[in-house]
Motif scaffolding. Structure first.
Motif, PDB file in Angstrom:
ATOM      1  N   LEU A  44       0.824  -1.207   0.000  1.00 39.80           N
ATOM      2  CA  LEU A  44       0.000   0.000   0.000  1.00 39.80           C
ATOM      3  C   LEU A  44       0.859   1.258   0.000  1.00 39.80           C
ATOM      4  O   LEU A  44       0.566   2.223  -0.713  1.00 39.80           O
ATOM      5  CB  LEU A  44      -0.938  -0.001   1.207  1.00 39.80           C
ATOM      6  CG  LEU A  44      -1.886   1.177   1.337  1.00 39.80           C
ATOM      7  CD1 LEU A  44      -2.841   1.219   0.151  1.00 39.80           C
ATOM      8  CD2 LEU A  44      -2.655   1.099   2.641  1.00 39.80           C
ATOM      9  N   SER A  45       1.935   1.248   0.762  1.00 36.45           N
ATOM     10  CA  SER A  45       2.815   2.422   0.797  1.00 36.45           C
ATOM     11  C   SER A  45       3.511   2.640  -0.548  1.00 36.45           C
ATOM     12  O   SER A  45       3.710   3.779  -0.968  1.00 36.45           O
ATOM     13  CB  SER A  45       3.837   2.301   1.925  1.00 36.45           C
ATOM     14  OG  SER A  45       4.705   1.225   1.688  1.00 36.45           O
ATOM     15  N   VAL A  46       3.847   1.572  -1.254  1.00 39.03           N
ATOM     16  CA  VAL A  46       4.447   1.702  -2.586  1.00 39.03           C
ATOM     17  C   VAL A  46       3.442   2.299  -3.557  1.00 39.03           C
ATOM     18  O   VAL A  46       3.771   3.187  -4.350  1.00 39.03           O
ATOM     19  CB  VAL A  46       4.974   0.329  -3.088  1.00 39.03           C
ATOM     20  CG1 VAL A  46       5.340   0.389  -4.562  1.00 39.03           C
ATOM     21  CG2 VAL A  46       6.155  -0.116  -2.257  1.00 39.03           C
ATOM     22  N   VAL A  47       2.199   1.845  -3.497  1.00 38.03           N
ATOM     23  CA  VAL A  47       1.152   2.383  -4.374  1.00 38.03           C
ATOM     24  C   VAL A  47       0.935   3.867  -4.095  1.00 38.03           C
ATOM     25  O   VAL A  47       0.840   4.679  -5.020  1.00 38.03           O
ATOM     26  CB  VAL A  47      -0.161   1.578  -4.203  1.00 38.03           C
ATOM     27  CG1 VAL A  47      -1.326   2.269  -4.905  1.00 38.03           C
ATOM     28  CG2 VAL A  47       0.012   0.162  -4.720  1.00 38.03           C
ATOM     29  N   ILE A  48       0.860   4.250  -2.851  1.00 34.41           N
ATOM     30  CA  ILE A  48       0.685   5.663  -2.486  1.00 34.41           C
ATOM     31  C   ILE A  48       1.878   6.488  -2.966  1.00 34.41           C
ATOM     32  O   ILE A  48       1.709   7.593  -3.496  1.00 34.41           O
ATOM     33  CB  ILE A  48       0.477   5.809  -0.964  1.00 34.41           C
ATOM     34  CG1 ILE A  48      -0.878   5.222  -0.572  1.00 34.41           C
ATOM     35  CG2 ILE A  48       0.581   7.262  -0.534  1.00 34.41           C
ATOM     36  CD1 ILE A  48      -1.117   5.138   0.923  1.00 34.41           C
ATOM     37  N   LEU A  49       3.071   5.964  -2.824  1.00 36.34           N
ATOM     38  CA  LEU A  49       4.272   6.659  -3.289  1.00 36.34           C
ATOM     39  C   LEU A  49       4.230   6.875  -4.798  1.00 36.34           C
ATOM     40  O   LEU A  49       4.566   7.951  -5.289  1.00 36.34           O
ATOM     41  CB  LEU A  49       5.516   5.878  -2.887  1.00 36.34           C
ATOM     42  CG  LEU A  49       6.859   6.472  -3.296  1.00 36.34           C
ATOM     43  CD1 LEU A  49       7.075   7.796  -2.570  1.00 36.34           C
ATOM     44  CD2 LEU A  49       7.984   5.516  -2.981  1.00 36.34           C
TER      45      LEU A  49
ATOM     46  N   LEU B  99       1.796   9.632  -5.544  1.00 36.13           N
ATOM     47  CA  LEU B  99       2.368  10.944  -5.188  1.00 36.13           C
ATOM     48  C   LEU B  99       3.383  11.414  -6.233  1.00 36.13           C
ATOM     49  O   LEU B  99       3.409  12.591  -6.595  1.00 36.13           O
ATOM     50  CB  LEU B  99       3.022  10.875  -3.802  1.00 36.13           C
ATOM     51  CG  LEU B  99       2.071  10.815  -2.611  1.00 36.13           C
ATOM     52  CD1 LEU B  99       2.847  10.596  -1.327  1.00 36.13           C
ATOM     53  CD2 LEU B  99       1.247  12.075  -2.541  1.00 36.13           C
ATOM     54  N   ILE B 100       4.206  10.491  -6.712  1.00 39.39           N
ATOM     55  CA  ILE B 100       5.189  10.860  -7.731  1.00 39.39           C
ATOM     56  C   ILE B 100       4.497  11.264  -9.014  1.00 39.39           C
ATOM     57  O   ILE B 100       4.869  12.248  -9.645  1.00 39.39           O
ATOM     58  CB  ILE B 100       6.181   9.681  -7.956  1.00 39.39           C
ATOM     59  CG1 ILE B 100       7.059   9.498  -6.729  1.00 39.39           C
ATOM     60  CG2 ILE B 100       7.033   9.917  -9.208  1.00 39.39           C
ATOM     61  CD1 ILE B 100       7.932   8.276  -6.776  1.00 39.39           C
ATOM     62  N   ILE B 101       3.457  10.532  -9.417  1.00 37.73           N
ATOM     63  CA  ILE B 101       2.711  10.866 -10.624  1.00 37.73           C
ATOM     64  C   ILE B 101       2.017  12.228 -10.444  1.00 37.73           C
ATOM     65  O   ILE B 101       1.989  13.050 -11.356  1.00 37.73           O
ATOM     66  CB  ILE B 101       1.689   9.758 -10.970  1.00 37.73           C
ATOM     67  CG1 ILE B 101       2.431   8.500 -11.434  1.00 37.73           C
ATOM     68  CG2 ILE B 101       0.705  10.220 -12.042  1.00 37.73           C
ATOM     69  CD1 ILE B 101       1.549   7.289 -11.642  1.00 37.73           C
ATOM     70  N   GLY B 102       1.476  12.495  -9.253  1.00 36.95           N
ATOM     71  CA  GLY B 102       0.819  13.760  -8.980  1.00 36.95           C
ATOM     72  C   GLY B 102       1.779  14.931  -9.045  1.00 36.95           C
ATOM     73  O   GLY B 102       1.427  16.024  -9.497  1.00 36.95           O
ATOM     74  N   VAL B 103       3.006  14.751  -8.617  1.00 36.16           N
ATOM     75  CA  VAL B 103       4.005  15.825  -8.628  1.00 36.16           C
ATOM     76  C   VAL B 103       4.451  16.090 -10.068  1.00 36.16           C
ATOM     77  O   VAL B 103       4.658  17.239 -10.460  1.00 36.16           O
ATOM     78  CB  VAL B 103       5.204  15.458  -7.736  1.00 36.16           C
ATOM     79  CG1 VAL B 103       6.366  16.411  -7.957  1.00 36.16           C
ATOM     80  CG2 VAL B 103       4.786  15.428  -6.288  1.00 36.16           C
ATOM     81  N   ILE B 104       4.607  15.043 -10.858  1.00 30.62           N
ATOM     82  CA  ILE B 104       5.069  15.189 -12.234  1.00 30.62           C
ATOM     83  C   ILE B 104       4.005  15.891 -13.080  1.00 30.62           C
ATOM     84  O   ILE B 104       4.327  16.728 -13.913  1.00 30.62           O
ATOM     85  CB  ILE B 104       5.442  13.815 -12.840  1.00 30.62           C
ATOM     86  CG1 ILE B 104       6.672  13.268 -12.135  1.00 30.62           C
ATOM     87  CG2 ILE B 104       5.676  13.928 -14.332  1.00 30.62           C
ATOM     88  CD1 ILE B 104       7.046  11.871 -12.544  1.00 30.62           C
TER      89      ILE B 104
END
Length: 89
Positions: free
Chosen positions: A75-80, A83-88
């Motif tokens: 779950l933490s990997v999916v959230i990460l 978040l990375i996709i959202g920042v990009i």
């Protein structure tokens, strides 16, 4: 002697010593000749080592947490990733 000790690690050492002494046919024949130690005795020794085993108790106690930790890690990997996709973007 080590198998009858009160400390678990001495019992384990004794078990592994016998196990190493029984791993080839020649050594198994020597154990049979000197101590009349056969495969059925080896199987009984395994039962003796498994009863009241502290390592097995510890493993069973924390086994239930393994699946939970794997799920939370995934779950933490999916959230990460989100978040990375959202920042990009």
């Amino acid at each position: 002697m080590a198998l009858l000790a009160s400390e678990w690690y001495r019992k384990l050492w004794g078990y592994h010593t016998i196990m190493r002494s029984y791993n080839t046919k020649a050594k198994a024949e020597a154990l049979k000749k000197e101590y009349n130690f056969e495969f059925k005795d080896y199987l009984n020794l395994i039962k003796f080592m498994c009863e009241n085993n502290e390592v097995i108790k510890f493993r069973n106690k924390y086994k239930k947490y393994k699946k939970l930790s794997i799920a939370l890690g995934g779950l933490s990997v999916v959230i990460l990733v989100f978040l990375i996709i959202g920042v990009i973007l």
